[in-house]
Design a protein around this motif. Sequence first.
Motif, PDB file in Angstrom:
ATOM      1  N   HIS A 264       0.892  -0.958  -0.293  1.00 47.35           N
ATOM      2  CA  HIS A 264      -0.055   0.160  -0.260  1.00 47.35           C
ATOM      3  C   HIS A 264       0.686   0.705  -0.209  1.00 47.35           C
ATOM      4  O   HIS A 264       1.746   1.489   1.007  1.00 47.35           O
ATOM      5  CB  HIS A 264      -0.977  -0.332   1.016  1.00 47.35           C
TER       6      HIS A 264
ATOM      7  N   HIS B 122      -4.394  -0.523   6.265  1.00 46.78           N
ATOM      8  CA  HIS B 122      -4.871  -0.633   7.140  1.00 46.78           C
ATOM      9  C   HIS B 122      -5.596  -1.533   8.728  1.00 46.78           C
ATOM     10  O   HIS B 122      -5.490  -1.827   8.894  1.00 46.78           O
ATOM     11  CB  HIS B 122      -5.532   0.731   7.925  1.00 46.78           C
TER      12      HIS B 122
ATOM     13  N   HIS C 276       1.072   5.364  -2.170  1.00 49.51           N
ATOM     14  CA  HIS C 276       0.512   6.556  -2.976  1.00 49.51           C
ATOM     15  C   HIS C 276       1.002   6.945  -3.258  1.00 49.51           C
ATOM     16  O   HIS C 276       3.164   8.216  -3.083  1.00 49.51           O
ATOM     17  CB  HIS C 276      -0.099   7.175  -1.544  1.00 49.51           C
TER      18      HIS C 276
ATOM     19  N   ASP D  45       2.956   2.694   2.941  1.00 43.27           N
ATOM     20  CA  ASP D  45       1.425   4.051   3.165  1.00 43.27           C
ATOM     21  C   ASP D  45       2.544   5.713   2.715  1.00 43.27           C
ATOM     22  O   ASP D  45       1.725   7.088   3.065  1.00 43.27           O
ATOM     23  CB  ASP D  45       0.671   4.321   3.877  1.00 43.27           C
TER      24      ASP D  45
ATOM     25  N   HIS E  50      -8.651   2.357   1.601  1.00 41.06           N
ATOM     26  CA  HIS E  50      -8.848   2.397   3.214  1.00 41.06           C
ATOM     27  C   HIS E  50     -10.110   1.513   3.462  1.00 41.06           C
ATOM     28  O   HIS E  50     -10.480   1.990   3.053  1.00 41.06           O
ATOM     29  CB  HIS E  50      -7.722   3.630   3.323  1.00 41.06           C
TER      30      HIS E  50
HETATM   31 ZN    ZN Z   1      -2.918   5.339   2.105  1.00 44.88          ZN
END
Ligand code: ZN
Length: 433
Positions: free
Chosen positions: A77, A271, A79, A322, A232
Motif C-alpha cells: 500500500h 490499515h 500513494h 503508505d 482504505h
Molecule cells: Zn493510504
Amino acid sequence: MSQLKAWRAAIVHCIADPKDVGIDAAYEYFEDGILVVDGDKIHALGHAEQLLPNLPYNLSIEHHPDAIITPGFIDTHIHYPQTDMIGSYGEQLLTWLNTYTFPEESKFSDKAHARDVADRFLKELLRNGTTTALVFGTVHKVSVDAFFEASEVHNLRMICGKVMMDRNAPDYLTDTPESSYQESKELIDTWHNKGRLHYAITPRFAPTSSDEQLQLAGKLLSEYDDVYLHTHLSENKDECAWVQDLFPNSSNYLNVYDQHKLLSERSVFAHGIHLCDSEYHRLHETGSAISFCPTSNLFIGSGLFKLSKAEENNVNVGLGTDVGGGTSFSMLQTMNEAYKVIQLQNENLNPIKSLYLSTLGGAKALRLDDKIGNLAVGTEADFIILDKKATPLLDSRLALSKNIEESLFVFMTIGDDRAIQATYSAGKCVHKR
Ligand code: ZN
Ligand code: GUN
C-alpha cells in the motif's frame, strides 16, 4: 537460448507463513548460497558446494562474501502522488487529507508532472529494494497512464489504479460515478496484464464515494476475472464514526464495501486497525487482505494494528509503507516500526515473520505468489543484495551476529536504503548503490 547468470552470497527466503509451520520451517537459508538466473526467471538455488560442480564451467559468478540476498520487497500500500508531501506536520487523517493531501494531488491533472513524480517514485522504491507495489494514483486518469508508462520502462511488476472519488472532497478532485467507471474501464483495457502490470479499482475510501459510485466499482470488479480492488478501511476513529453516519444501513465499516460487492481474493484494504470480529471473519471468508502500514499508523496517530487478531482469523496480511502518510520508502524501516507496534501490544514480531510479511506474505495477499515473493525455481528473478558493510554500525553490529535471524533483525532495525547494494527486477539490475 539460455542466458545464465549467477550470484554467490548468503541467501535467505521464506517458503511459508511462520504462523502455519513455525519459524524454522518457514524459511530456507544458504549460508554460502548460489542463485542462478536464466533470463528473467530463477533457474537454480542452493548451497554453493552442491551447485558449483553442476554449473557450466564458463559461467561467471558474481561473489558477494559480505552480503545477504533476499527476494525483492513487496509494498502492499503506497500513494505515488504523495511522494513530495512525505513528512507533513501535525494532523490526523481527516485534516491531514484536507490540509496537505488534496492540494498535492490536484497537481496530477498535469501529465508531465505526474510522469516526473512517477519516475522519482520508482527510483526511490528501487533504491529501497522494493520491486513490486500496490499503488494509488489520483483521480486523474493521466496519473495512472504516467505511472504505468514509467513502470514499463523498467519492466517492473506493479499494480496501480485511478482514484474514484465523487463526494466529500474539493470539486477540483472529484469525478462522477459514470466517469469513474468509464475511465477505470479504459485504463483496465489499456494496462491490465500488459507485460508485468496490473490494474486495481481504487475507490479512495467509503466517505469519498456515493453509493452509486461504490456500486459501479463492484460492477467493474465483477466484469473482470483478475483485477484488484484497493481502498482504505478503518484507519482512524473519526473516520469510522463518519462512515457510520454516512452509511446508516451498514452494520460496520467493512460491510459498506461488502454491500457493494467489493470483497474478493484480490481486494486489499489498507490499515484495518479498528475492526470487530465479524469484520475479520468476512475478510477471511472472502479471501481479502489487509495492508499493515506501521509508519503511517504511528505518524498520523491512527492506532496499533492487531496482527495477532488477523492471524487468529486467517486473514491475509501484507506490509505497506503508505507513503506519504507513511514516513519511509524503506521496507526495512517499515519492519522496524512494525516490530514496535507489536511490542506496544506486549507481543513479539519475529524477524522471519517480518521478512515473510514483506515478501511472500505480500505476494500471497496480492495472489502473485506463483510469480514473486521468494526465490523458488521458475519464479521471476526479483531480488536484492543487502550489504552487511553498508554503514560502520551495520558492519560492527553484524560482525557480532550469531545467526541469520539475528542478522535480519539488525538489518530491519538499523538498516535503510543504504543497506541495499543492488536491486534486480526480472533478472536485470535496476538499482546499484
Ligand atoms: Zn493510504
Ligand atoms: N484514507 C483516505 N485517503 C487516504 C490517504 O491518502 N492516505 C491514508 N493514509 N488514508 C487515507
